[in-house]
Design a protein around this motif. Structure first.
Motif, PDB file in Angstrom:
ATOM      1  N   MET A 181       0.920  -1.064  -0.098  1.00 23.34           N
ATOM      2  CA  MET A 181      -0.007   0.008   0.161  1.00 23.34           C
ATOM      3  C   MET A 181       0.917   1.515   0.031  1.00 23.34           C
ATOM      4  N   GLU A 182       0.589   2.189  -0.862  1.00 25.89           N
ATOM      5  CA  GLU A 182       1.454   3.219  -0.933  1.00 25.89           C
ATOM      6  C   GLU A 182       0.637   4.351  -0.126  1.00 25.89           C
ATOM      7  N   TRP A 183       0.720   4.513   1.100  1.00 26.40           N
ATOM      8  CA  TRP A 183       0.170   5.248   1.884  1.00 26.40           C
ATOM      9  C   TRP A 183      -0.376   6.636   1.952  1.00 26.40           C
ATOM     10  N   LEU A 184       0.735   7.124   1.157  1.00 27.09           N
ATOM     11  CA  LEU A 184       0.659   8.613   0.560  1.00 27.09           C
ATOM     12  C   LEU A 184      -0.456   8.965  -0.489  1.00 27.09           C
ATOM     13  N   ASP A 185      -0.896   7.839  -1.188  1.00 28.85           N
ATOM     14  CA  ASP A 185      -1.861   7.552  -2.185  1.00 28.85           C
ATOM     15  C   ASP A 185      -3.306   7.698  -1.718  1.00 28.85           C
ATOM     16  N   PHE A 186      -3.283   7.368  -0.474  1.00 26.82           N
ATOM     17  CA  PHE A 186      -4.668   7.192   0.139  1.00 26.82           C
ATOM     18  C   PHE A 186      -5.193   8.661   1.164  1.00 26.82           C
ATOM     19  N   SER A 187      -6.285   8.885   1.078  1.00 28.19           N
ATOM     20  CA  SER A 187      -6.838   9.954   1.835  1.00 28.19           C
ATOM     21  C   SER A 187      -7.089   9.445   3.424  1.00 28.19           C
ATOM     22  N   THR A 188      -6.616  10.286   4.228  1.00 28.65           N
ATOM     23  CA  THR A 188      -6.804  10.412   5.407  1.00 28.65           C
ATOM     24  C   THR A 188      -8.179  10.538   6.099  1.00 28.65           C
ATOM     25  N   ASP A 189      -9.092  10.983   5.372  1.00 31.97           N
ATOM     26  CA  ASP A 189     -10.303  11.598   5.636  1.00 31.97           C
ATOM     27  C   ASP A 189     -10.994  10.655   6.647  1.00 31.97           C
ATOM     28  N   ASN A 190     -11.071   9.291   6.232  1.00 29.58           N
ATOM     29  CA  ASN A 190     -11.696   8.402   7.177  1.00 29.58           C
ATOM     30  C   ASN A 190     -10.701   7.268   7.825  1.00 29.58           C
ATOM     31  N   CYS A 191      -9.750   7.964   8.115  1.00 28.05           N
ATOM     32  CA  CYS A 191      -8.559   7.077   8.918  1.00 28.05           C
ATOM     33  C   CYS A 191      -9.133   6.769  10.225  1.00 28.05           C
ATOM     34  N   SER A 192      -9.082   5.670  10.915  1.00 31.16           N
ATOM     35  CA  SER A 192      -9.421   5.144  11.962  1.00 31.16           C
ATOM     36  C   SER A 192      -8.568   5.809  13.159  1.00 31.16           C
ATOM     37  N   VAL A 193      -7.355   5.656  12.732  1.00 30.81           N
ATOM     38  CA  VAL A 193      -6.455   6.469  13.846  1.00 30.81           C
ATOM     39  C   VAL A 193      -6.711   7.888  13.975  1.00 30.81           C
ATOM     40  N   GLN A 194      -7.017   8.760  12.936  1.00 32.46           N
ATOM     41  CA  GLN A 194      -7.155  10.082  12.729  1.00 32.46           C
ATOM     42  C   GLN A 194      -8.707  10.295  13.577  1.00 32.46           C
ATOM     43  N   ARG A 195      -9.701   9.590  13.388  1.00 32.37           N
ATOM     44  CA  ARG A 195     -10.933   9.820  13.971  1.00 32.37           C
ATOM     45  C   ARG A 195     -10.807   9.743  15.640  1.00 32.37           C
ATOM     46  N   THR A 196      -9.977   8.490  15.957  1.00 32.79           N
ATOM     47  CA  THR A 196      -9.832   8.198  17.257  1.00 32.79           C
ATOM     48  C   THR A 196      -9.029   9.298  18.047  1.00 32.79           C
ATOM     49  N   VAL A 197      -8.022   9.938  17.342  1.00 31.89           N
ATOM     50  CA  VAL A 197      -7.097  10.825  17.626  1.00 31.89           C
ATOM     51  C   VAL A 197      -8.141  12.262  17.820  1.00 31.89           C
ATOM     52  N   GLY A 198      -8.989  12.389  17.020  1.00 31.25           N
ATOM     53  CA  GLY A 198      -9.925  13.531  17.056  1.00 31.25           C
ATOM     54  C   GLY A 198     -10.746  13.338  18.381  1.00 31.25           C
ATOM     55  N   LEU A 199     -10.711  12.335  18.870  1.00 32.02           N
ATOM     56  CA  LEU A 199     -11.719  12.356  20.023  1.00 32.02           C
ATOM     57  C   LEU A 199     -11.027  12.295  21.543  1.00 32.02           C
ATOM     58  N   VAL A 200      -9.907  11.513  21.247  1.00 32.32           N
ATOM     59  CA  VAL A 200      -9.061  11.371  22.616  1.00 32.32           C
ATOM     60  C   VAL A 200      -7.545  11.881  22.391  1.00 32.32           C
ATOM     61  N   GLY A 201      -7.132  12.017  21.461  1.00 31.37           N
ATOM     62  CA  GLY A 201      -5.730  12.480  21.123  1.00 31.37           C
ATOM     63  C   GLY A 201      -5.299  13.615  21.692  1.00 31.37           C
ATOM     64  N   GLU A 202      -5.371  14.050  22.818  1.00 31.19           N
ATOM     65  CA  GLU A 202      -5.082  15.273  23.368  1.00 31.19           C
ATOM     66  C   GLU A 202      -4.875  14.699  25.048  1.00 31.19           C
ATOM     67  N   LYS A 203      -3.821  15.730  25.423  1.00 31.64           N
ATOM     68  CA  LYS A 203      -3.049  15.326  26.624  1.00 31.64           C
ATOM     69  C   LYS A 203      -4.050  15.023  27.790  1.00 31.64           C
ATOM     70  N   TRP A 204      -5.013  16.239  28.017  1.00 27.42           N
ATOM     71  CA  TRP A 204      -5.745  16.055  29.213  1.00 27.42           C
ATOM     72  C   TRP A 204      -6.868  15.060  28.870  1.00 27.42           C
ATOM     73  N   SER A 205      -7.477  14.554  27.876  1.00 28.98           N
ATOM     74  CA  SER A 205      -8.319  13.589  27.731  1.00 28.98           C
ATOM     75  C   SER A 205      -7.695  12.258  27.947  1.00 28.98           C
ATOM     76  N   LEU A 206      -6.477  12.091  27.491  1.00 32.56           N
ATOM     77  CA  LEU A 206      -5.594  10.764  27.660  1.00 32.56           C
ATOM     78  C   LEU A 206      -5.533  10.740  29.231  1.00 32.56           C
TER      79      LEU A 206
END
Lengths: 160, 160
Positions: free
Chosen positions: B1-26
């Protein structure tokens, strides 16, 4: 263990969060484990400003998570790319853990956007909490947290 | 997989980071998996302002990671405490992954401040990437990432 009675000053989670527990740092790590190495590629793919990217890369290098290596494209001057160190690769389970949760709770109806399989047998992979005696798929109910050798009492003692 | 060719718009890591990927939340999650439930206990133990704590708790409740439940101490009015939902408990491996890295790379010379053991046998636990065929302790070299069912192409195509 009465967690409230212990200091978080030397908590391993807290120290790790202090180094990588931030949105852009985590997304840079995600791209790094997927093979991204060049500044411009990070910038366009992760989608952040040059200033923020430069700052986060600098911090990750300072923490020994990324290291720089020179490269040179034909006709261009020498530039530096960013590669995960062994210490950086040790963060792979963090990325997999974030992905696994997102795959279960945030994925599009059709399923995840990326799958990870064991190259040797083709089976999908997952994170599991295992113990030294070989018991696996442990849940929070199966484990006991206890003060470790460097545990510190929380002071002052809570009031209520 | 050439990761650079794929959109991160629906990336599961990104969505999770958007919910909890912050110092105080963690750090709130860390305290929650260790049994902390009350506003004042989070505030004193995590060490953050009331305003930031209230904001992060509100976000975690909105995301279905925490839920509120009433409690009443003798002589006091009814208050609400914060409990992990099953969706919230699913973040336990994220906390364990952060802890495991910190134990290895940031712990005090004497060792970690907390140990987690399998209650049934007493052996220490660790996170492992395992596959559906039973192969365990997989490393990044042992796996292959591929576009999943919801993979999206990255557009515009990178320039260099």
């Amino acid at each position: 263990m009465e967690w409230l009675d212990f200091s978080t000053d030397n908590c391993s989670v807290q120290r790790t969060v202090g180094l990588v527990g931030e949105k852009w740092s985590l997304l840079i790590l995600r791209d790094a484990v997927n093979g991204i190495r060049r500044f411009d590629h990070f910038r366009r793919h992760v989608g952040l400003s040059e200033a923020v990217l430069a700052d986060r890369l600098r911090r990750l290098v300072a923490a020994g998570i990324l290291e720089t290596a020179p490269y040179r494209d034909p006709g261009n001057r020498t530039r530096h790319e960013y590669r995960l160190t062994p210490k950086g690769w040790d963060l792979w389970p963090v990325v997999v853990a974030l992905m696994q949760w997102g795959d279960k709770h945030t994925a599009d109806p059709g399923g995840p956007s990326v799958t990870i399989r064991h190259t040797g047998c083709g089976a999908p992979v997952r994170l599991s909490v295992v113990c030294g005696e070989g018991h696996d798929a442990l849940t929070p109910r199966d484990v006991t947290a206890a003060p470790g050798p460097s545990a510190l009492r929380h002071s002052p003692r809570r009031e209520a």
